[in-house]
Design a protein around this motif. Structure first.
Motif, PDB file in Angstrom:
ATOM      1  N   THR A 118       5.509   3.877   2.723  1.00 12.55           N
ATOM      2  CA  THR A 118       5.053   2.772   3.576  1.00 12.55           C
ATOM      3  C   THR A 118       4.883   3.214   5.040  1.00 12.55           C
TER       4      THR A 118
ATOM      5  N   CYS B 246       3.213  -1.419   5.587  1.00 10.26           N
ATOM      6  CA  CYS B 246       1.773  -1.260   5.789  1.00 10.26           C
ATOM      7  C   CYS B 246       1.216  -2.611   6.226  1.00 10.26           C
TER       8      CYS B 246
ATOM      9  N   GLY C 268      -3.147   0.015   3.152  1.00 15.24           N
ATOM     10  CA  GLY C 268      -1.986   0.754   2.658  1.00 15.24           C
ATOM     11  C   GLY C 268      -2.163   2.252   2.767  1.00 15.24           C
ATOM     12  N   VAL C 269      -1.073   2.947   2.979  1.00 13.34           N
ATOM     13  CA  VAL C 269      -1.096   4.417   2.935  1.00 13.34           C
ATOM     14  C   VAL C 269      -1.592   4.842   1.543  1.00 13.34           C
ATOM     15  N   CYS C 270      -1.353   4.017   0.529  1.00 10.54           N
ATOM     16  CA  CYS C 270      -1.777   4.316  -0.844  1.00 10.54           C
ATOM     17  C   CYS C 270      -3.274   4.086  -1.043  1.00 10.54           C
TER      18      CYS C 270
ATOM     19  N   CYS D  46       3.088  -5.020   3.334  1.00  5.93           N
ATOM     20  CA  CYS D  46       3.625  -4.440   2.096  1.00  5.93           C
ATOM     21  C   CYS D  46       4.552  -3.296   2.472  1.00  5.93           C
TER      22      CYS D  46
ATOM     23  N   GLN E 102       6.686  -1.946  -0.209  1.00  5.19           N
ATOM     24  CA  GLN E 102       7.373  -1.784  -1.487  1.00  5.19           C
ATOM     25  C   GLN E 102       7.554  -0.324  -1.924  1.00  5.19           C
ATOM     26  N   CYS E 103       6.883   0.625  -1.269  1.00  7.34           N
ATOM     27  CA  CYS E 103       7.043   1.995  -1.741  1.00  7.34           C
ATOM     28  C   CYS E 103       7.545   2.920  -0.637  1.00  7.34           C
TER      29      CYS E 103
ATOM     30  N   THR F  83       2.813  -0.146  -7.213  1.00 11.12           N
ATOM     31  CA  THR F  83       2.067   0.823  -6.390  1.00 11.12           C
ATOM     32  C   THR F  83       1.186   1.751  -7.248  1.00 11.12           C
TER      33      THR F  83
HETATM   34 FE1  SF4 Z   1       2.453  -1.071  -0.208  1.00  6.88          FE
HETATM   35 FE2  SF4 Z   1       0.641   0.871  -0.625  1.00  6.88          FE
HETATM   36 FE3  SF4 Z   1       1.920   0.647   1.727  1.00  6.88          FE
HETATM   37 FE4  SF4 Z   1       3.221   1.469  -0.466  1.00  6.88          FE
HETATM   38  S1  SF4 Z   1       1.560   2.520   0.595  1.00  6.88           S
HETATM   39  S2  SF4 Z   1       3.960   0.012   1.046  1.00  6.88           S
HETATM   40  S3  SF4 Z   1       2.243   0.160  -2.031  1.00  6.88           S
HETATM   41  S4  SF4 Z   1       0.475  -0.816   0.813  1.00  6.88           S
END
Ligand code: SF4
Ligand code: SF3
Length: 519
Positions: free
Chosen positions: A9, A15, A19-21, A3, A5-6, A67
């Motif tokens: 990342t 990621c 995810g970092v999220c 991923c 998308q944000c 996200t």
């Molecule tokens: Fe995807 Fe979360 Fe990583 Fe952003 S932080 S790129 S939403 S997995």
């Protein structure tokens, strides 16, 4: 998992192991499966008349993958099921077909992956706005059909740059239509926003903090807290709610709490109140406050109480009563020490005063407009936006929107005539207001938007910002400064295209950028 998308990342690349999220690899896998199932549903519905239920599943399915929205695997599995069932209802033979495999995209040549990502992340962003409009009874056949067209194109392995580039621009167009729809939905439902000063202090007694973008959820909660002795505070992207007549009419809507989303784990830690998340950006709640956080609509986190269906917020209200609130008024400040913030400078207000603004420009009192707006985020480098606003000369007006404004919206940098130098136009979707004002000013000055003394300095984090950026490109707006870093999903070749055609530039140092802008 993969991923990217944000903006946060991992390593600025993607990621791959969680995810970092805070998104787990299983959740990322399910989100890909869900997207693959939506692609197949769209493909079938493009050949068989799509129902309103198809559109709803697509809107909600896309929004779910934005996200910081949904971390709950069970809910995503349920959505995949729904997409399958609906596809088979539309066309029974499609039961034999597999869903689209998203790894086809992540492993595609980098320019194709880049363009398909721009389209996919763009429609994810748009879907959030489409969902907010839909709960108010507003929908757009054009936007819903575009979701289906775009999803099918994402799943089409035959398409090259020549077919995908126009679709990227069309994504920007669809978002423009959708932001206009949501603007109309908000204004027709809650009245025309007008400027308001919002206190940051928390009054004594029980309270609920409402975060996210969905004004309807706030309205329902205001209705249900009437006479209950529970005060309501906005948080993050909910701040502009104070500007709408039908919302500010509730006396228990008292003020705004906290700053942008990335500070929630610190800000919610010790508050004696409850919190409702209506949309992104939800972070993994800490144990210290997890039992006081509630979710609704598409937002989910395993273990948090979710309120949906008829939206009876009694458990949330009771939790706030139990938490009790502060015993005395609690003085709070913004990041720069300010005790209030302002909002409500939507297109209606600014255009009503267009004459005075034009006079101020002609008289030289206003020399430049800076639109400093977009998402906030956790990674370093975002002080740039505060520094830029602080360093802007006294004859500049700062227009702002979305949650990035918390970096500077409590600063008192004075006014020019009747206009404060910082004017908050609203949520990220109120980029529509900024565009309307820019087009009107260009009309008045008989020039193009690119010739106005207006510079756009944007911050991005999640996919709504991607959709807004595509809208600005679709409208031919050039010289946008974008930070704090460029999206990982923009390949060098695609970036070249954006630089050559739109003169898009990454943000640098606030001082140097400002000097260049004002030149
Ligand atoms: Fe995807 Fe979360 Fe990583 Fe952003 S932080 S790129 S939403 S997995
Ligand atoms: Fe902020 Fe999440 Fe994007 Fe609507 S709340 S702008 S980041």
């Amino acid at each position: 998992m993969f991923c990217f998308q944000c903006e946060q990342t991992a390593g600025g690349k993607g990621c791959t192991t969680g995810g970092v999220c805070g998104k787990k690899d299983t959740t990322a896998g399910l989100q890909d499966k869900l997207t693959g199932s939506l692609i197949m549903l769209a493909k079938v519905s493009n050949r068989h008349k799509p129902t309103e239920n198809v559109f709803r599943i697509i809107r909600e399915g896309l929004f779910t993958t934005v996200t910081n929205v949904n971390f709950d695997d069970k809910v995503i599995e349920h959505l995949i099921d729904e997409a399958h069932k609906e596809r088979i209802t539309l066309f029974a033979d499609s039961a034999k077909c597999d869903d689209f495999d998203m790894s086809t995209i992540w492993e595609a040549p980098e320019d194709i992956r880049s363009l398909k990502s721009l389209i996919l992340f763009g429609i994810r962003g748009i879907s959030a706005y489409a969902c907010h409009a839909a709960v108010l009874g507003f929908s757009s056949g054009e936007v819903d059909s575009f979701f289906c067209k775009a999803l099918e194109a994402i799943g089409n392995t035959e398409l090259g740059m020549d077919e995908l580039l126009p679709l990227v621009m069309e994504t920007g167009k669809a978002n423009f239509t959708c932001m206009e729809l949501l603007d109309r939905a908000h204004t027709e439902t809650y009245g025309k926003p007008s400027p308001v000063t919002v206190p940051l202090a928390i009054e004594k007694g029980p309270f609920i903090v409402v975060s996210g973008h969905d004004l309807q959820d706030l309205k329902l909660l205001l209705e249900q807290t009437k006479g209950k002795g529970v005060n309501i505070y906005t948080h993050g992207e909910m701040l502009p709610a104070h500007a709408y007549p039908a919302l500010k009419a509730y006396p228990q809507l008292k003020g705004n709490f906290g700053t942008a989303w990335q500070n929630q784990q610190i800000e919610f830690d010790a508050i004696p109140g409850a919190v409702l998340f209506t949309t992104n950006c939800l972070m993994k709640p800490k144990d210290s406050y997890g039992d006081r956080v509630f979710t609704t609509a598409e937002v989910r986190f395993p273990g948090l109480i979710h309120i949906d269906g008829k939206k009876d917020f009694t458990p949330l209200i009771n939790r706030a009563l139990e938490a009790g609130g502060y015993r005395e008024e609690k003085i709070m400040t913004g990041i720069n020490g300010g005790k209030t913030v302002t909002t409500g400078y939507a297109h209606g207000v600014i255009l009503e005063n267009a004459g005075a603004i034009v006079e101020a420009v002609k008289a030289g009192a206003i020399k430049h407009f800076l639109l400093v707006g977009g998402c906030d985020g956790a990674r370093p480098g975002r002080n740039y936006y505060t520094d830029l606003v602080k360093a802007a000369p006294e004859d500049t007006v700062i227009l702002t929107l979305a949650c990035g404004k918390y970096r500077f919206n409590d600063l008192d940098i004075g006014s020019i005539g009747p206009f404060p130098r910082i004017m908050d136009m609203g949520q990220c979707n109120d980029a529509y207001s900024a565009i309307k004002v820019a087009i009107a000013l260009a009309d008045t000055f008989k020039c193009s938007v690119n010739e106005l003394p207006l510079s756009l300095v944007l911050s991005w984090y999640e996919q709504k910002a991607v959709a807004i950026l595509l809208t600005l490109l679709y409208l031919g707006i050039k010289n946008i400064r974008l930070g704090p870093s460029l999206p990982a999903f923009v390949s060098p070749h695609v970036l070249n295209y954006l630089v050559e055609n739109f003169s898009i530039v990454p943000t640098g140092s606030a001082e140097q950028d400002l000097a260049k802008i004002l030149n």
